[in-house]
Design a protein around this motif. Structure first.
Motif, PDB file in Angstrom:
ATOM      1  N   ALA A   4       0.757  -1.102   0.161  1.00 17.63           N
ATOM      2  CA  ALA A   4       0.047  -0.118  -0.086  1.00 17.63           C
ATOM      3  C   ALA A   4       0.842   1.338  -0.136  1.00 17.63           C
ATOM      4  O   ALA A   4       0.559   2.135  -0.850  1.00 17.63           O
ATOM      5  CB  ALA A   4      -0.843   0.103   1.231  1.00 17.63           C
ATOM      6  N   LEU A   5       1.833   1.296   0.807  1.00 16.08           N
ATOM      7  CA  LEU A   5       2.858   2.350   0.623  1.00 16.08           C
ATOM      8  C   LEU A   5       3.756   2.683  -0.387  1.00 16.08           C
ATOM      9  O   LEU A   5       4.161   3.631  -0.811  1.00 16.08           O
ATOM     10  CB  LEU A   5       3.754   2.385   2.037  1.00 16.08           C
ATOM     11  CG  LEU A   5       3.103   2.395   3.658  1.00 16.08           C
ATOM     12  CD1 LEU A   5       4.094   2.145   4.531  1.00 16.08           C
ATOM     13  CD2 LEU A   5       2.543   4.003   3.666  1.00 16.08           C
ATOM     14  N   ASN A   6       3.867   1.377  -1.142  1.00 13.89           N
ATOM     15  CA  ASN A   6       4.644   1.468  -2.291  1.00 13.89           C
ATOM     16  C   ASN A   6       3.580   2.247  -3.478  1.00 13.89           C
ATOM     17  O   ASN A   6       4.358   2.838  -4.277  1.00 13.89           O
ATOM     18  CB  ASN A   6       4.704   0.016  -2.935  1.00 13.89           C
ATOM     19  CG  ASN A   6       6.314  -0.467  -2.743  1.00 13.89           C
ATOM     20  OD1 ASN A   6       7.195   0.503  -2.628  1.00 13.89           O
ATOM     21  ND2 ASN A   6       6.608  -1.698  -2.609  1.00 13.89           N
ATOM     22  N   GLN A   7       2.657   1.946  -3.287  1.00 12.85           N
ATOM     23  CA  GLN A   7       1.618   2.778  -4.156  1.00 12.85           C
ATOM     24  C   GLN A   7       1.789   4.030  -4.128  1.00 12.85           C
ATOM     25  O   GLN A   7       1.802   5.090  -5.186  1.00 12.85           O
ATOM     26  CB  GLN A   7       0.099   2.249  -4.071  1.00 12.85           C
ATOM     27  CG  GLN A   7      -0.284   1.102  -4.453  1.00 12.85           C
ATOM     28  CD  GLN A   7      -0.417   0.783  -6.209  1.00 12.85           C
ATOM     29  OE1 GLN A   7       0.378   0.445  -6.663  1.00 12.85           O
ATOM     30  NE2 GLN A   7      -1.538   1.842  -6.644  1.00 12.85           N
ATOM     31  N   VAL A   8       1.995   4.812  -2.991  1.00  9.87           N
ATOM     32  CA  VAL A   8       2.326   6.097  -2.994  1.00  9.87           C
ATOM     33  C   VAL A   8       3.491   6.476  -3.418  1.00  9.87           C
ATOM     34  O   VAL A   8       3.403   7.527  -4.130  1.00  9.87           O
ATOM     35  CB  VAL A   8       1.976   6.526  -1.353  1.00  9.87           C
ATOM     36  CG1 VAL A   8       2.476   8.036  -1.128  1.00  9.87           C
ATOM     37  CG2 VAL A   8       0.794   6.126  -0.800  1.00  9.87           C
ATOM     38  N   ALA A   9       4.606   5.823  -3.139  1.00 11.10           N
ATOM     39  CA  ALA A   9       5.885   6.116  -3.739  1.00 11.10           C
ATOM     40  C   ALA A   9       6.070   6.009  -4.863  1.00 11.10           C
ATOM     41  O   ALA A   9       6.818   6.892  -5.628  1.00 11.10           O
ATOM     42  CB  ALA A   9       6.890   5.372  -2.711  1.00 11.10           C
ATOM     43  N   THR A  10       5.540   5.130  -5.804  1.00  9.08           N
ATOM     44  CA  THR A  10       5.723   5.018  -7.305  1.00  9.08           C
ATOM     45  C   THR A  10       4.537   5.531  -7.936  1.00  9.08           C
ATOM     46  O   THR A  10       4.739   5.818  -9.016  1.00  9.08           O
ATOM     47  CB  THR A  10       5.447   3.388  -7.347  1.00  9.08           C
ATOM     48  OG1 THR A  10       4.362   2.884  -7.082  1.00  9.08           O
ATOM     49  CG2 THR A  10       6.827   2.582  -6.550  1.00  9.08           C
ATOM     50  N   GLY A  11       3.582   6.175  -7.235  1.00  6.54           N
ATOM     51  CA  GLY A  11       2.563   6.434  -8.138  1.00  6.54           C
ATOM     52  C   GLY A  11       1.592   5.664  -9.120  1.00  6.54           C
ATOM     53  O   GLY A  11       1.317   5.990 -10.050  1.00  6.54           O
ATOM     54  N   GLY A  12       1.963   4.162  -8.589  1.00  2.00           N
ATOM     55  CA  GLY A  12       1.330   3.217  -9.322  1.00  2.00           C
ATOM     56  C   GLY A  12       2.170   2.777 -10.462  1.00  2.00           C
ATOM     57  O   GLY A  12       1.576   1.747 -11.145  1.00  2.00           O
ATOM     58  N   VAL A  13       3.266   3.103 -10.789  1.00  2.00           N
ATOM     59  CA  VAL A  13       4.374   2.465 -11.742  1.00  2.00           C
ATOM     60  C   VAL A  13       4.717   1.288 -11.366  1.00  2.00           C
ATOM     61  O   VAL A  13       4.989   0.846 -10.242  1.00  2.00           O
ATOM     62  CB  VAL A  13       5.473   3.361 -11.687  1.00  2.00           C
ATOM     63  CG1 VAL A  13       6.574   2.672 -12.640  1.00  2.00           C
ATOM     64  CG2 VAL A  13       5.352   4.997 -12.391  1.00  2.00           C
ATOM     65  N   ILE A  14       4.342   0.242 -12.298  1.00  2.00           N
ATOM     66  CA  ILE A  14       4.776  -1.212 -12.008  1.00  2.00           C
ATOM     67  C   ILE A  14       5.701  -1.787 -13.199  1.00  2.00           C
ATOM     68  O   ILE A  14       5.558  -1.379 -14.373  1.00  2.00           O
ATOM     69  CB  ILE A  14       3.423  -2.039 -12.016  1.00  2.00           C
ATOM     70  CG1 ILE A  14       2.446  -1.631 -10.943  1.00  2.00           C
ATOM     71  CG2 ILE A  14       3.721  -3.618 -11.809  1.00  2.00           C
ATOM     72  CD1 ILE A  14       0.806  -2.077 -11.117  1.00  2.00           C
TER      73      ILE A  14
END
Length: 224
Positions: free
Chosen positions: A123-133
């Motif tokens: 969930a925190l990664n979503q914030v840090a990456t802006g959703g970039v996968i």
């Protein structure tokens, strides 16, 4: 398999310490450059001037008592800079971006190894990456004990950084978290047996990348 809405293509490499990941990152970079593919190499933690300062803190053995949450947020801060300053601009410009570790590393190391919980970290990664996968993630799978043996033989017992110096149980938990991730997202992960020869691993990764870039129309030429 492609997930990116941008013209470029995002490749990440993951795995436990001593798995040979960085060797394969370099090999793929050289291969793509020789073929005329526009490619950028980066790493985590790091990748930007500020990120490299975070890296120095995170890997310094003087900080062995760092709180798990502190560690996680430093990685996330480095990642946010990395995405904004390096990854997104290069993807938007139509380049291949190769990163030596990305968000999955925090899920495995802090979520699994530190026990903070993989869902919390995701969930925190979503914030840090802006959703970039990543479009594809190569997971170099290896028994952590063998990985530690490789590190010690290669650099010596006292040359390991703060993360590498953790107990074997920590690294075992990291590997388990990585394998769980790859099982949940088989369309993104390519799991590589890191016990294979360097040449065989390079061949497997090269074949997978050739196919993926051909699908995206990004192949500009092939070396003999």
């Amino acid at each position: 398999m492609s997930r990116s809405p941008y013209p470029g293509f995002f490749i990440t490499f993951e795995g436990v310490e001593g798995c040979g990941k960085s060797t394969q990152v370099t090999a793929l970079l050289e291969r793509l450059r020789a073929e005329g593919v526009p490619v950028t190499l980066s790493r985590e933690p790091g990748g930007t001037p500020l990120g490299e300062r975070f890296r120095d803190i995170l890997l310094d053995t003087e900080h062995t008592g760092m709180e798990p949450a502190t560690e996680l947020f430093l990685y996330l801060a480095s990642r946010a800079e990395h995405v904004a300053k390096v990854i997104l601009p290069r993807l938007k410009a139509g380049e291949v971006v190769i990163s030596d570790r990305f968000g999955d590393a925090s899920v495995a190391y802090q979520g699994g190894g530190r026990g903070l919980g993989t869902q919390t970290v995701e969930a925190l990664n979503q914030v840090a990456t802006g959703g970039v996968i990543p479009d594809v993630t190569f997971l170099m799978d290896l028994d952590p004990e063998e990985g530690m043996d490789r590190l010690i033989k290669g650099r010596g017992e006292h040359a390991r950084d703060r993360i590498e110096s953790e107990v074997l149980e920590f690294h075992t938990s990291v590997r388990e978290a990585y394998l769980q991730l790859s099982g949940r997202e088989p369309e993104r992960f390519v799991v590589i047996d890191a016990r294979l020869s360097r040449e065989e691993i390079e061949k497997q990764i090269g074949a997978a990348v050739d196919e993926l870039l051909a699908e995206r129309g990004m192949r500009t030429g092939r070396t003999p």
